[in-house]
Every structure is written in structure tokens, then in C-alpha cells.
Design a protein around this motif. Structure first.
Motif, PDB file in Angstrom:
ATOM      1  N   ALA A  41       0.834  -1.207   0.000  1.00 50.51           N
ATOM      2  CA  ALA A  41       0.000   0.000   0.000  1.00 50.51           C
ATOM      3  C   ALA A  41       0.864   1.250   0.000  1.00 50.51           C
ATOM      4  N   ILE A  42       1.941   1.240   0.771  1.00 50.25           N
ATOM      5  CA  ILE A  42       2.842   2.398   0.808  1.00 50.25           C
ATOM      6  C   ILE A  42       3.494   2.615  -0.558  1.00 50.25           C
ATOM      7  N   VAL A  43       3.927   1.523  -1.194  1.00 47.37           N
ATOM      8  CA  VAL A  43       4.571   1.642  -2.512  1.00 47.37           C
ATOM      9  C   VAL A  43       3.598   2.193  -3.544  1.00 47.37           C
ATOM     10  N   SER A  44       2.420   1.603  -3.642  1.00 50.48           N
ATOM     11  CA  SER A  44       1.458   2.051  -4.641  1.00 50.48           C
ATOM     12  C   SER A  44       0.953   3.460  -4.320  1.00 50.48           C
ATOM     13  N   GLY A  45       0.793   3.777  -3.038  1.00 53.91           N
ATOM     14  CA  GLY A  45       0.316   5.099  -2.665  1.00 53.91           C
ATOM     15  C   GLY A  45       1.301   6.198  -2.997  1.00 53.91           C
ATOM     16  N   PHE A  46       2.569   6.000  -2.676  1.00 55.69           N
ATOM     17  CA  PHE A  46       3.566   7.034  -2.966  1.00 55.69           C
ATOM     18  C   PHE A  46       3.796   7.181  -4.462  1.00 55.69           C
ATOM     19  N   ASN A  65       3.578   1.838 -10.209  1.00 57.03           N
ATOM     20  CA  ASN A  65       2.153   1.779  -9.906  1.00 57.03           C
ATOM     21  C   ASN A  65       1.436   0.725 -10.748  1.00 57.03           C
ATOM     22  N   VAL A  66       1.784   0.635 -12.028  1.00 61.88           N
ATOM     23  CA  VAL A  66       1.200  -0.403 -12.890  1.00 61.88           C
ATOM     24  C   VAL A  66       1.615  -1.790 -12.391  1.00 61.88           C
TER      25      VAL A  66
END
Length: 521
Positions: free
Chosen positions: A250-255, A367-368
Motif C-alpha cells: 500500500a505504501i509503494v502504490s500510494g507514494f 504503480n502499474v
């Protein structure tokens, strides 16, 4: 004229630059709005058809993947929603002034993505009306969907309260910047007068709310990790590390999503000074670091699933490494994770390299890749059930893809409405809030009323939570404890409402001076 005087002038170009999205309208904006409306109209018609005909329109079925790209999208959107509270709360708690102007943009992302995730939950179930009633009213405490409903409600209400209190002063300032809309902004600010005691109370409440909401944020994606991790009947899911794995994802995709959004609004509204390249480099360094941690989890997951694993676990791992999903798995691993991490690492260690374009490109790839990783979590497991039954291959249909992609138009519409109504960047503290301090405006409480509310609300809220947990086997236990949680989350609003009738005089309002109000702490 001094800098402070200029900053305190609502007609100053610096102030106008901060509220440019509210002012800026034209053919491009109306065309964008028309496009979103058209997409959403198609979305509503297609969803209504799916509700009538059923999931036969999608690639899901009872003999294949009963979860598909819609569930992958739900997990992805809830992951993105973490970024707003994470950035805003950390910036406020640690006083990271360099990233202060990024906080509200991130908070808007939280609200838009979380609302869109709930919409996608409605897409995935056959009868959303029955689903809502059954989970909220008849839900049993051991149901993962009841956990999900509880944490999402807590997170959404808490995030909304936090966002509102954090920007309440700026909303009040908008009555000074846009006199023609003063009535709307005065009502929206709930009588905020910016007296020293009121400002101090508001800031203190927001700081503590930031501390409280961070563990709530972690709990949301932990619950989604546990929903998967506690399913022993599904190969590839039964894993004690799913909760921290989901939080890190979640942190990776959110940032990565936040970097993309910040770059877009920076270009659209000319915020080169407010969102400088150095800020993007800092975000890129952090994104590279958390991507490295995620790759570590990614590697250990595949290693343990391939080395002496149970039969079905090994089959799922082989499908990703060498089977039907390998054509997607390896580009995701190499192009979506390894290469962007290396590019961000090289930029981070080189003091002379600051490239917004490179950072944004890496963020898009990551993100992809994170969306595809959610697809790998959801779908392959259904292809290899523990029972020896024939499974039909899952293939998302054009209808299913259309609904998933069109749901992002809903998120874009929410974000557009927010930035067109509320200041997306923090306004100068020297900007007066005098236009809100009128005796006929605003919402206020008698001090005795607030004391009574602050005494009763915790008792009632905690009592309802305890009652729901104690009688969790009965109906409607889930509705009782969720109501108690929502009641507790209204306490910050009660604390920040002013006490005592405003005492500012019309002359003082015209000069932009906030008169001291008679308040009781």
C-alpha cells in the motif's frame, strides 16, 4: 510593502497562485468535466445492466475465478488511499516543512481513492443493496467482510474529520479571498474565527488526530492482508506475512500514485515554486527505498512457494514463474520493479541529478506493477483449488475492463470537485480570517453544552462498542459497534467548535481584523 503584508493581502499574486484551481475555468475544464460525465453515464448504464443480467457479463464464474480484476482494483485503490494520511500525518508530526504543501493534495487522494474502492466493492457483488444490509446489520463478528466494513468506515470517517479540521482555517480564509462566495465558505468553516485560543485548540486536536489515525491506516490494509492470509483453502494465500506485505504494498502504490498526481497538478496550475524538483527527488528516494523492501518480500514469497512447497502452492508459483502468467510476471518484476528501483537509486545517490520526468516515469511503472501484483494475488489461486475439480480459465471481458477503468472517472470527478472548491495548498498564516468573524454567522456551542457532549460521547461510544463485542453473536452487533466508533470520531469536531457567541463588530470585519471571542476552554 513587506512580505508579510503582501502575503496577508487576498489580492496578492502569491495568494492567487495558491488558489488557482478554484479560479481557473475555461474550455479545457468544461471539456474535462463533460468527458467525466459521459464516462460515468456509460458506467451507470453498464452497471445497471450487470445488476440485471448478472456476472455472466464478466469473466468471473463459479467454476473459475469468482474474484477477478475488480477485487484486484479494490485492493490497489485501498492501498493508494494510505498515502494521504501517511504524508499529512507524518509531515505534521515530524514538522517536515519541505513537504507541507504536498499534504492536502495527498489527503484529497485518500478520499477519492477510498470512495472509489467502496464503489468497486459494489461492482463485485451481485446485489450491493443486500450486501450493505447483510454486512452492516446482519454481519457476524468472524466474517472478514465485517472486519473490512469496520476498518473502512473508521478510516473514511476519521480521514474526513482529520482533513476537514486540517483545512478549516483555509476554508475560512477563502471567504476573504472570494467575497462573492463568502457565505458558502463561512458556513463550511462552521464559524471558525481564528482567535488565538481557537487556533491553538484546532492545531492541538489535529496533531493528536494525526497520531491516532496512523495506526488506523495500518489496520485497514492489514485487515485486507488477513482476509487473504487466513484463507487456508486457497493456495498462495495462507501466509502469516500477508498483513505486513499488504501494508508495504500500500505504501509503494500510494507514494507512486502521489508522485503522478503531484506532477500533473504542478504542470496544470503552474505550481513549480510550491512543488519544487527537490521535493520530487525526496519522494523518489523514499519510493525507491520502499520498493526495495517490497522486492525483498516479493523474492521471499516466490522462493518459499517454489522450494519444497505443498503441491498446490508449487503449482501456483510455477504458473507465475514458467506457466500461463509468466508473460506478465517477469515484465512486472523486471520493468515494473527492478529497473525503476535502480533508476531512483542512481538519482538518489547523485547530488547533481534531479529529474522530475525520471521520477514520474518510475512512479508510473511501479504503480502499474503494483496493480498487476494484486492481480497475481487474486486470480492464479483460483486456477488451482485444493479439491480436484475442473476449472474454467478466467479471462476478463471488455465489459469488466470497462467498468474497472470507468470507476477511475469517479475518482477523478471527486478530486476535481475538491480542488475546485477547497484550497489545495495551504494559505499563508498572515492571511486574515476577519470575514468569518461576524456575530450572525457560524456554528457555536454554549460552554456547558460542549462539556456535556464531551462527557457523554465517549461514554456512549465506548458503551456501544463494548455492547456490540459482548453480544457479537446477536443481530445487529456489527451495526452497534460501528455506530460507537463513528460517535467517538465526532469528538475532535466537538472539541474544535467555538463556544460563546462571536463578538466581532462589522467595522472590524471590514478591516480584516479578527476580534477576540469570549471562549471557555
Amino acid at each position: 510593502m513587506s512580505t508579510q503584508t503582501q502575503a496577508g493581502n487576498p489580492n496578492d499574486p502569491a495568494v492567487r497562485a495558491l488558489v488557482r484551481p478554484v479560479v481557473k475555468t475555461g474550455p479545457a475544464f468544461w471539456g474535462w468535466l463533460a468527458l467525466l460525465v459521459v464516462i460515468l453515464a456509460w458506467f451507470v448504464v453498464s452497471w445497471a445492466r450487470q445488476l440485471t443480467v448478472g456476472h455472466v457479463l464478466s469473466g468471473q464464474g463459479t467454476r473459475g475465478a469468482v474474484w477477478g480484476i475488480t477485487v484486484a482494483n479494490i485492493v490497489h485503490l485501498i492501498g493508494i488511499s494510505h498515502v494521504g494520511i501517511a504524508i499529512s500525518a507524518v509531515v505534521r508530526i515530524m514538522r517536515l516543512e519541505r513537504y507541507r504543501q504536498l499534504a492536502r493534495l495527498a489527503e484529497f487522494v485518500t478520499l477519492a481513492s477510498l470512495a472509489t474502492a467502496v464503489l468497486n466493492i459494489g461492482l463485485d457483488v451481485g446485489r450491493p443493496d443486500r450486501f450493505i444490509v447483510n454486512v452492516f446489520w446482519y454481519g457476524r463478528w468472524h466474517s472478514p467482510f465485517v472486519w473490512s466494513m469496520t476498518v473502512i468506515t473508521t478510516y473514511f470517517v476519521g480521514s474526513t474529520v482529520y482533513l476537514y479540521l486540517a483545512m478549516r482555517r483555509d476554508i475560512a480564509c477563502m471567504a476573504t479571498v472570494f467575497p462573492k462566495r463568502a457565505g458558502f465558505y463561512r458556513a463550511l468553516s462552521l464559524g471558525y474565527r481564528d482567535t488565538p485560543s481557537e487556533r491553538e485548540r484546532n492545531e492541538r486536536t489535529v496533531w493528536w488526530l494525526a497520531v491516532i489515525i496512523l495506526p488506523i491506516m495500518v489496520s485497514v490494509h492489514s485487515v485486507y492482508g488477513l482476509i487473504f492470509g487466513m484463507q487456508a483453502a486457497r493456495p498462495g494465500w495462507f501466509n502469516p506475512l500477508q498483513a505486513p506485505y499488504f501494508v508495504l504494498g500500500a505504501i509503494v502504490s500510494g507514494f507512486s500514485a502521489m508522485i503522478i498526481v503531484a506532477a500533473v497538478v504542478r504542470r496544470l496550475f503552474g505550481w513549480q515554486e510550491q512543488l519544487p524538483p527537490r521535493m520530487f527527488k525526496g519522494l523518489g528516494i523514499f519510493l525507491g527505498f520502499v520498493t526495495l523492501l517490497y522486492m525483498y518480500f516479493f523474492f521471499t514469497e516466490q522462493l518459499t512457494a517454489s522450494y519444497a512447497a505443498p503441491a498446490r502452492e508449487g503449482e501456483v508459483a510455477n504458473e507465475l514463474l514458467t506457466g500461463q502468467f509468466a508473460g506478465l510476471f517477469w515484465p512486472v518484476a523486471v520493468i515494473g520493479l527492478v529497473i525503476p528501483f535502480w533508476a531512483l537509486f542512481v538519482q538518489g545517490v547523485n547530488k547533481n541529478v534531479i529529474s522530475i520526468r525520471l521520477t514520474v516515469t518510475c512512479a508510473v511503472l511501479i504503480n502499474v506493477a503494483m496493480w498487476m501484483k494484486r492481480f497475481f494475488i487474486v486470480v492464479p489461486s483460483f486456477m488451482h483449488p485444493h479439491l480436484p475439480i475442473r476449472v474454467v480459465h478466467y479471462q476478463p471481458t471488455a465489459h469488466e475492463w470497462g467498468l474497472v477503468l470507468a470507476s477511475y472517472a469517479f475518482a477523478a470527478l471527486i478530486y476535481t470537485a475538491l480542488i475546485k472548491t477547497i484550497p489545495s495548498l495551504e494559505l499563508p498564516e498572515s492571511l486574515p480570517v476577519g470575514a468569518t468573524a461576524r456575530a450572525t454567522d457560524g456554528l457555536w456551542l454554549a460552554s456547558s453544552t460542549r462539556r456535556l457532549l464531551l462527557a457523554l460521547t465517549p461514554l456512549v461510544g465506548i458503551g456501544l462498542i463494548a455492547l456490540g463485542i459482548a453480544y457479537r453473536q446477536l443481530v445487529p452487533a456489527s451495526a452497534v459497534w460501528v455506530t460507537g466508533i463513528v460517535l467517538l470520531l465526532t469528538i475532535p469536531l466537538q472539541i474544535c467548535l467555538p463556544t460563546g457567541r462571536p463578538t466581532a463588530k462589522p467595522a472590524e470585519v471590514a478591516e480584516g481584523v479578527t476580534a477576540p471571542a469570549r471562549e471557555t476552554a
